[in-house]
Design a protein around this motif. Sequence first.
Motif, PDB file in Angstrom:
ATOM      1  N   THR A 179       0.831  -1.207   0.000  1.00 16.21           N
ATOM      2  CA  THR A 179       0.000   0.000   0.000  1.00 16.21           C
ATOM      3  C   THR A 179       0.863   1.254   0.000  1.00 16.21           C
ATOM      4  O   THR A 179       0.585   2.217  -0.728  1.00 16.21           O
ATOM      5  N   ALA A 180       1.921   1.248   0.806  1.00 17.19           N
ATOM      6  CA  ALA A 180       2.809   2.404   0.854  1.00 17.19           C
ATOM      7  C   ALA A 180       3.536   2.593  -0.474  1.00 17.19           C
ATOM      8  O   ALA A 180       3.693   3.720  -0.955  1.00 17.19           O
ATOM      9  N   THR A 181       3.978   1.491  -1.075  1.00 16.02           N
ATOM     10  CA  THR A 181       4.669   1.592  -2.363  1.00 16.02           C
ATOM     11  C   THR A 181       3.746   2.147  -3.443  1.00 16.02           C
ATOM     12  O   THR A 181       4.133   3.019  -4.229  1.00 16.02           O
ATOM     13  N   LEU A 182       2.511   1.657  -3.472  1.00 11.51           N
ATOM     14  CA  LEU A 182       1.544   2.143  -4.453  1.00 11.51           C
ATOM     15  C   LEU A 182       1.198   3.611  -4.205  1.00 11.51           C
ATOM     16  O   LEU A 182       1.128   4.414  -5.140  1.00 11.51           O
ATOM     17  N   SER A 183       0.993   3.969  -2.940  1.00 12.90           N
ATOM     18  CA  SER A 183       0.657   5.361  -2.608  1.00 12.90           C
ATOM     19  C   SER A 183       1.797   6.302  -2.960  1.00 12.90           C
ATOM     20  O   SER A 183       1.579   7.402  -3.478  1.00 12.90           O
ATOM     21  N   ARG A 184       3.020   5.874  -2.709  1.00 11.66           N
ATOM     22  CA  ARG A 184       4.176   6.691  -3.045  1.00 11.66           C
ATOM     23  C   ARG A 184       4.289   6.881  -4.557  1.00 11.66           C
ATOM     24  O   ARG A 184       4.595   7.981  -5.042  1.00 11.66           O
ATOM     25  N   PHE A 185       4.026   5.823  -5.305  1.00 11.29           N
ATOM     26  CA  PHE A 185       4.050   5.912  -6.771  1.00 11.29           C
ATOM     27  C   PHE A 185       2.979   6.864  -7.283  1.00 11.29           C
ATOM     28  O   PHE A 185       3.229   7.693  -8.172  1.00 11.29           O
ATOM     29  N   LEU A 186       1.779   6.781  -6.718  1.00  7.33           N
ATOM     30  CA  LEU A 186       0.696   7.665  -7.143  1.00  7.33           C
ATOM     31  C   LEU A 186       1.002   9.119  -6.791  1.00  7.33           C
ATOM     32  O   LEU A 186       0.687  10.032  -7.571  1.00  7.33           O
ATOM     33  N   ALA A 187       1.606   9.349  -5.630  1.00  5.64           N
ATOM     34  CA  ALA A 187       1.951  10.717  -5.243  1.00  5.64           C
ATOM     35  C   ALA A 187       2.979  11.315  -6.195  1.00  5.64           C
ATOM     36  O   ALA A 187       2.880  12.482  -6.599  1.00  5.64           O
ATOM     37  N   LYS A 188       3.969  10.512  -6.569  1.00  8.78           N
ATOM     38  CA  LYS A 188       4.972  10.998  -7.519  1.00  8.78           C
ATOM     39  C   LYS A 188       4.360  11.231  -8.891  1.00  8.78           C
ATOM     40  O   LYS A 188       4.751  12.164  -9.604  1.00  8.78           O
ATOM     41  N   THR A 189       3.397  10.391  -9.266  1.00  9.07           N
ATOM     42  CA  THR A 189       2.725  10.592 -10.550  1.00  9.07           C
ATOM     43  C   THR A 189       1.895  11.868 -10.540  1.00  9.07           C
ATOM     44  O   THR A 189       1.860  12.612 -11.529  1.00  9.07           O
ATOM     45  N   SER A 192     -17.525  28.306  -6.875  1.00  7.34           N
ATOM     46  CA  SER A 192     -17.362  28.794  -5.506  1.00  7.34           C
ATOM     47  C   SER A 192     -15.902  28.788  -5.107  1.00  7.34           C
ATOM     48  O   SER A 192     -15.059  28.130  -5.749  1.00  7.34           O
ATOM     49  N   ALA A 193     -15.616  29.526  -4.037  1.00  6.87           N
ATOM     50  CA  ALA A 193     -14.267  29.524  -3.475  1.00  6.87           C
ATOM     51  C   ALA A 193     -13.915  28.154  -2.907  1.00  6.87           C
ATOM     52  O   ALA A 193     -12.751  27.731  -2.949  1.00  6.87           O
ATOM     53  N   LEU A 194     -14.908  27.446  -2.360  1.00  2.52           N
ATOM     54  CA  LEU A 194     -14.664  26.112  -1.829  1.00  2.52           C
ATOM     55  C   LEU A 194     -14.205  25.161  -2.927  1.00  2.52           C
ATOM     56  O   LEU A 194     -13.253  24.394  -2.731  1.00  2.52           O
ATOM     57  N   ALA A 195     -14.867  25.214  -4.091  1.00  2.00           N
ATOM     58  CA  ALA A 195     -14.458  24.364  -5.207  1.00  2.00           C
ATOM     59  C   ALA A 195     -13.049  24.718  -5.667  1.00  2.00           C
ATOM     60  O   ALA A 195     -12.236  23.839  -5.983  1.00  2.00           O
ATOM     61  N   GLY A 196     -12.752  26.020  -5.711  1.00  2.00           N
ATOM     62  CA  GLY A 196     -11.404  26.423  -6.083  1.00  2.00           C
ATOM     63  C   GLY A 196     -10.373  25.938  -5.090  1.00  2.00           C
ATOM     64  O   GLY A 196      -9.291  25.476  -5.474  1.00  2.00           O
ATOM     65  N   GLY A 197     -10.673  26.024  -3.802  1.00  2.00           N
ATOM     66  CA  GLY A 197      -9.743  25.540  -2.790  1.00  2.00           C
ATOM     67  C   GLY A 197      -9.512  24.044  -2.873  1.00  2.00           C
ATOM     68  O   GLY A 197      -8.393  23.562  -2.701  1.00  2.00           O
ATOM     69  N   ILE A 198     -10.577  23.288  -3.163  1.00  2.00           N
ATOM     70  CA  ILE A 198     -10.429  21.827  -3.288  1.00  2.00           C
ATOM     71  C   ILE A 198      -9.564  21.477  -4.483  1.00  2.00           C
ATOM     72  O   ILE A 198      -8.722  20.566  -4.424  1.00  2.00           O
ATOM     73  N   SER A 199      -9.751  22.186  -5.597  1.00  2.00           N
ATOM     74  CA  SER A 199      -8.921  21.908  -6.775  1.00  2.00           C
ATOM     75  C   SER A 199      -7.454  22.226  -6.503  1.00  2.00           C
ATOM     76  O   SER A 199      -6.560  21.493  -6.951  1.00  2.00           O
ATOM     77  N   LEU A 200      -7.179  23.290  -5.754  1.00  2.80           N
ATOM     78  CA  LEU A 200      -5.795  23.595  -5.389  1.00  2.80           C
ATOM     79  C   LEU A 200      -5.251  22.566  -4.395  1.00  2.80           C
ATOM     80  O   LEU A 200      -4.062  22.241  -4.424  1.00  2.80           O
ATOM     81  N   ALA A 201      -6.120  22.042  -3.523  1.00  3.72           N
ATOM     82  CA  ALA A 201      -5.683  21.016  -2.576  1.00  3.72           C
ATOM     83  C   ALA A 201      -5.242  19.748  -3.299  1.00  3.72           C
ATOM     84  O   ALA A 201      -4.291  19.081  -2.877  1.00  3.72           O
ATOM     85  N   VAL A 202      -5.932  19.411  -4.395  1.00  3.10           N
ATOM     86  CA  VAL A 202      -5.535  18.243  -5.188  1.00  3.10           C
ATOM     87  C   VAL A 202      -4.114  18.406  -5.719  1.00  3.10           C
ATOM     88  O   VAL A 202      -3.331  17.445  -5.758  1.00  3.10           O
ATOM     89  N   LEU A 203      -3.772  19.630  -6.114  1.00  2.00           N
ATOM     90  CA  LEU A 203      -2.433  19.885  -6.637  1.00  2.00           C
ATOM     91  C   LEU A 203      -1.389  19.973  -5.531  1.00  2.00           C
ATOM     92  O   LEU A 203      -0.228  19.618  -5.732  1.00  2.00           O
ATOM     93  N   MET A 204      -1.776  20.449  -4.352  1.00  2.00           N
ATOM     94  CA  MET A 204      -0.830  20.588  -3.250  1.00  2.00           C
ATOM     95  C   MET A 204      -0.524  19.266  -2.561  1.00  2.00           C
ATOM     96  O   MET A 204       0.576  19.073  -2.029  1.00  2.00           O
ATOM     97  N   LEU A 205      -1.487  18.355  -2.544  1.00  2.00           N
ATOM     98  CA  LEU A 205      -1.375  17.135  -1.747  1.00  2.00           C
ATOM     99  C   LEU A 205      -0.117  16.313  -2.040  1.00  2.00           C
ATOM    100  O   LEU A 205       0.594  15.934  -1.089  1.00  2.00           O
ATOM    101  N   PRO A 206       0.213  15.984  -3.303  1.00  2.00           N
ATOM    102  CA  PRO A 206       1.408  15.153  -3.519  1.00  2.00           C
ATOM    103  C   PRO A 206       2.701  15.815  -3.060  1.00  2.00           C
ATOM    104  O   PRO A 206       3.592  15.142  -2.544  1.00  2.00           O
ATOM    105  N   THR A 207       2.814  17.131  -3.225  1.00  2.00           N
ATOM    106  CA  THR A 207       4.015  17.828  -2.765  1.00  2.00           C
ATOM    107  C   THR A 207       4.148  17.750  -1.259  1.00  2.00           C
ATOM    108  O   THR A 207       5.241  17.500  -0.723  1.00  2.00           O
ATOM    109  N   VAL A 208       3.045  17.949  -0.545  1.00  2.00           N
ATOM    110  CA  VAL A 208       3.072  17.873   0.919  1.00  2.00           C
ATOM    111  C   VAL A 208       3.418  16.465   1.370  1.00  2.00           C
ATOM    112  O   VAL A 208       4.244  16.273   2.282  1.00  2.00           O
ATOM    113  N   VAL A 209       2.826  15.463   0.744  1.00  2.00           N
ATOM    114  CA  VAL A 209       3.061  14.070   1.152  1.00  2.00           C
ATOM    115  C   VAL A 209       4.524  13.696   0.968  1.00  2.00           C
ATOM    116  O   VAL A 209       5.170  13.164   1.886  1.00  2.00           O
ATOM    117  N   LEU A 210       5.074  13.945  -0.206  1.00  2.00           N
ATOM    118  CA  LEU A 210       6.448  13.534  -0.490  1.00  2.00           C
ATOM    119  C   LEU A 210       7.457  14.297   0.356  1.00  2.00           C
ATOM    120  O   LEU A 210       8.432  13.716   0.852  1.00  2.00           O
TER     121      LEU A 210
END
Length: 294
Positions: free
Chosen positions: A121-131, A155-173
């Motif tokens: 699970t960790a290997t797959l999650s790490r691969f997806l984050a890098k992708t 809405s601003a909420l939708a905009g924030g969620i879309s930015l969160a999708v882009l921020m998430l892999p950088t934060v995780v790695l």
Amino acid sequence: MSDSSQALSSIKTAKDYNLQRQPLEYRAMKSIFLTGMTWMMAILASVPLFSVIYMLVIKGGTRINWETLTSLPPAGFEMGGGFGNAIIGTLVMVIIASAISVPFGTLAAVYLGVLDPNSRTATLSRFLAKTLTGFPSILAGVFVYSILVIKFGYSALAGGISLAVLMLPTVVLAAEEAMRQVPQRMKDAAYGMGCTRSQVIWKVVLPTGMPGILTGVMLAVAGAAGESAPLLFTALFSNYYISEVMEPTASLSILIYNFSAMPFDNQIELAWTASLVLVLIVLIFNVLARLLGR
């Protein structure tokens, strides 16, 4: 004379050797050449950056004042105005994105870096984050548009969620790498003192790796602040200050996109000034990331 005294007399002192670097020596010339090439490439790479900053300062710096930073965007034939609502809207959506991506990203990094780093699970999650780090930003907007905007509108909420999708892999790695850099002996010492796994994570791993975690967060925030494509599908734009998160919201990147295509000199000047302000915001976050990383 004994054998030991003969051996000592045969050893040359440091003064007997010439330890000075010779300018014409092959290794010295190679080092000088590679150092010069490195500096030359660095200067060439920085030319576009400094040229863009210079152009923004020349064309947009004249309009930076309190009125520009706090006023609402002008209509087509109006003079003056500003983009205060776009600054507030950008900050609101970045805060929403950070509130979503930082907790979930840190928890995911705890699992990847501490709890079970070698599992499938960790290997797959790490691969997806890098992708996802190379994920086109506009697709994040399309994704949020299909699951949220169609039902509830822009809405601003939708905009924030879309930015969160882009921020998430950088934060995780970044957070995972910071936690992996925590010395194993510190964790072993905590276990030896009777600490549980959760106590080791909260009292040892997270505090020690916090500079690296914050560096990743700042870099993710800097990248999200300059995004425009996902906001076209999620937050759209507004000529007014945001009053609630479930309404269309202005942002600096979309304002620059809209004003730069208008045939009015006032709007084009505001687009240059907004570009300068956006670059300064991103620069501040990048500098903070470097300082925290130290």
